[in-house]
Every structure is written in C-alpha cells, then in structure tokens.
Design a protein around this motif. Structure first.
Motif, PDB file in Angstrom:
ATOM      1  N   ASN A 289      48.935 -89.921  17.528  1.00 57.32           N
ATOM      2  CA  ASN A 289      48.575 -88.506  17.348  1.00 57.32           C
ATOM      3  C   ASN A 289      47.406 -88.297  16.381  1.00 57.32           C
TER       4      ASN A 289
ATOM      5  N   LEU B  52      43.931 -85.269  13.047  1.00 54.88           N
ATOM      6  CA  LEU B  52      45.131 -85.065  13.864  1.00 54.88           C
ATOM      7  C   LEU B  52      44.753 -84.586  15.260  1.00 54.88           C
ATOM      8  N   THR B  53      45.374 -85.157  16.269  1.00 62.57           N
ATOM      9  CA  THR B  53      45.189 -84.694  17.653  1.00 62.57           C
ATOM     10  C   THR B  53      46.399 -83.910  18.143  1.00 62.57           C
ATOM     11  N   ALA B  54      47.441 -83.825  17.306  1.00 55.23           N
ATOM     12  CA  ALA B  54      48.630 -83.028  17.620  1.00 55.23           C
ATOM     13  C   ALA B  54      49.184 -82.509  16.303  1.00 55.23           C
TER      14      ALA B  54
ATOM     15  N   ALA C   3      46.706 -79.524  14.840  1.00 56.33           N
ATOM     16  CA  ALA C   3      45.737 -80.433  15.451  1.00 56.33           C
ATOM     17  C   ALA C   3      44.341 -80.049  14.990  1.00 56.33           C
TER      18      ALA C   3
END
Length: 407
Positions: free
Chosen positions: A114, A124-126, A68
């Motif tokens: 994501n 990206l958040t994950a 992330a």
C-alpha cells in the motif's frame, strides 16, 4: 446381559474407583507425540513476547488515520531478530519485516503493497488506520496462562505450543503394559502351513496390535494359546502378574471349549459377561489382581467392533487421558433395512457425500460377524437402536466414522 451404555458406564466407574496409577517419566518434546501429559503446563513466555509486525511494511506512530497520497519520511529499518534503537516522530516511518518488534514509538504498520517508495520518501497508495497490522504482546497468551491440562494426549500442535515456550521436555505417564493373546486350537500364525481343513489363520491378534498402535502402550504379545484349562490358567496368571491390561480374543462365549470366564473367576474377578450388542455379545470384563481384563469374542468382526465400542474409551482412561468424546453425527441412510432381535446393532458401512454435499451412509455388505471383507471396505459404523425393527431409506441414523480412513 446389559446394554452397551451400561457396560461402558460400569467399566469407566470400575477403572475410576481402582487404585491404578501410572508412574511419570520425562521425555524430550521430539519423543512426546501421542503421550499423555502427567502435569499441567502454564505459560512462562507471553505470546507474542513483544509488539510485533504482522506484515512486511512500514511502522509509524499514528493517531486516527492517513489518506492515500500522504507522504512519510523513512528513518530506519528493523528486521526479525533485531531491535530498532532510534526514535520515530510523527510523519516518519521505519521499514519493518514480519515478526520484527515494533519500535516503542510506533503503533501501526502499513503493508508494503500500500505504498510507493522513492529513496527515503514513502507515499501511501491506500488509506491507513491507527493500530493496523500489529500483534500485541501477550494478546494470545499471557505469562501464567494455562496452556495444557494433565491428561492431554499430546498432538503435533501441542508440541508446537510447548516449543514456543522454550520447553524442551515434559512429564508424561509411562506406557501401560498390554498383554494380548488369542485362544483356540484351530488358529495358525501367518506363514504357517494349513495341515487340515479345521485350521484358520489368526487375524484377531494382528488386528488388535494394529489398533493398539494408536495408543501410548507397550504391547506384550503372548501368542496363541490352545483350548486347555490348565494352559489358560497359566497364561492368565502370568499376564496378570506382568501386565497392566490383559486383552484376549476368543474363548469368552459359553461353548464347551471356552475356558476364559472360568479361569478369570478362579484367578480374579468377573465384573460383566455379555453385552446386548450385535456383533460382540460374548464380551468379558474383569480383573486379575491389579490388571484389568478385556475378553473379546473370537469372531473377527465382533472383536473389531468390541474394541472400538468398548475397549477404546477404557484404554484411554487407563493411559491417564482426560475423557475423549466419541465423534458421531447424523447421516441419511441410503437403504432400507429390517431385522429380527432386540440388541443394539453396530453396522459396518460406507459414508459418502452426495452431489449436494449431504452425508449418506449404506451398509458395506452382509453384516455377519465373520465377514472381514465388508469391514475392510467400510469407513464408518452406523447404529441401529435396540428398539428399531426397521429403518427406511432417507431416515437419519447415528454414524461413527473410522478415524484412520479420513485425512
């Protein structure tokens, strides 16, 4: 008199040994539901045909994983029905829609939930892992794989599968011709006026037509025939010459006006008369030339049970279908019963689930073979074995559900 199991075995073996064949016809898919497939079908198209995205998101080349917060540069877009013509390098990605071909350079799709996107910058958040959310070419079906075997009764899911191969028509067996009639001077057609107290309405033939509607057959309704030896002979002769299967209701017992067994002996072959089953003991199985004959008892519930326990499997066999197992399972009996006699008993019953989800079953009323109302209220049978004189509440019994009463 033989057991139900022995009768069903005798019928299956007799049908298997007979020179009975059905011609083949080709039907478009939209007309093939419920028909019996005459030849196997193998895949001509891989499923999926290409590596495709399982999600709306972003396709990229990836070895290992990304954390992330890492960023990618957006270099294009590909929708379902289109191909991406450019290249995708490490650190780059392509916007992709569900079902779209994954670009050759890519092996991973990050779902759109994501990421955060700002113009061409995708963050990206994950975490993302290599190989995620890609459906690989041929992972479900490879070209040449067996999809459906001959004898398959085509379902809506089968139609979907065939259509996915670009198959527009299939070879199926023609519908067998089934001649049906009821026997008895006392019988009236629905709508006719009752003129004396001895007359009753014929409910067996409408019941048989309703049951036959679930099969790929052509019905020849010969109506009601009187208790007359000459008429019985003529009807059987005509039916044997024009039908593949002849099915009657009534006239197969041993009364003074039950002429069907004698007529069948004169015109064809009697393979078996009587079965150790309650209800349904006076059952007649034989042949009229190339036609097979099934004589059901006149008591309506006995005919209803006889069709389900004996005729149904034989009919599928004569339609060209592969063997179809009968759905049956165990459930707790919700009552105590005691009985006299040694025949296997098929009881009409109500199958329910209790508050804990356990299945339980109870008789739907008195079990005499003329009691129609209880059968209409039932949604299953349960079996009382021939050796059982008494069953107790809570005891497990074999249950056979009525298929048409459950969604």
């Amino acid at each position: 008199m033989i057991s139900l199991a022995d009768l069903n075995r005798l019928i299956a073996d007799t049908l298997r040994a007979a020179p009975f064949t059905l011609s083949v016809e080709q039907l478009p898919l939209h007309a093939a539901l419920g028909r019996v497939l005459a030849a196997e079908v193998r895949a001509v198209v891989a499923l999926p045909a290409n590596n495709v995205s399982a999600m709306d998101g972003y396709a990229l080349p990836l070895t290992g994983s990304l954390n992330a917060g890492e960023r990618l540069r957006l270099v294009g877009e590909v929708a379902a029905g289109n191909l991406f013509s450019g290249s995708v390098a490490a650190g780059e990605c392509v916007r992709i829609m569900t079902g779209a071909p994954v670009p050759p350079d890519c092996n991973t799709v990050i779902m759109q939930e994501n990421v955060q996107r700002d113009g061409d910058a995708v963050t990206l958040t994950a975490a993302a892992r290599s190989g995620s959310h890609v459906r690989y070419a041929g992972e479900e079906v490879a070209c040449g794989d067996l999809l459906l075997s001959a004898g398959k009764v085509l379902s809506a899911a089968d139609i979907m599968l065939l259509a996915s191969q670009g198959i527009g028509s299939v070879d199926v067996f023609r519908k067998p011709r089934v001649a049906i009639f009821s026997s008895g001077d006392e019988l009236l057609e629905a709508g006719q006026a009752v003129t004396n107290a001895s007359q009753i309405y014929d409910c067996n033939r409408p019941m048989l037509r309703a049951k036959l509607a679930a099969f790929p057959v052509e019905i020849m309704d010969l109506g009601i025939i009187p208790d007359c030896p000459a008429t019985t002979l003529n009807i059987l002769r005509e039916a044997g010459e024009t039908a593949d299967i002849v099915m009657s209701s009534g006239g197969v017992s041993v009364g003074d006006y039950d002429f069907l067994k004698e007529a069948l002996q004169q015109l064809g072959t009697v393979h078996q008369h009587k079965v150790a089953m309650k209800p349904g003991k006076p059952f007649l199985f034989g042949q009229l030339g190339q036609a097979f004959y099934f004589g059901l008892p006149g008591n309506p519930v006995a005919g209803f049970v006889g069709f389900d326990m004996i005729v149904k499997a034989a009919l599928w066999q004569l339609c060209g279908a592969a063997p179809r197992p009968r759905l049956q399972f165990q459930a707790a009996l919700d009552e105590e019963i005691s009985r006299h006699g040694t025949r296997l008993e098929v009881r009409r019953a109500v199958l329910e689930q209790d508050e804990d989800g356990a299945l339980c079953i109870t008789s739907s009323g008195k079990q005499d073979s003329h009691r129609i109302l209880g059968t209409a209220r039932a949604n299953a049978y349960y079996i009382v074995p021939s050796e059982s004189a008494q069953l107790f509440a809570g005891e497990k019994v074999t249950v056979i559900p009525f298929a048409e009463t459950f969604l």
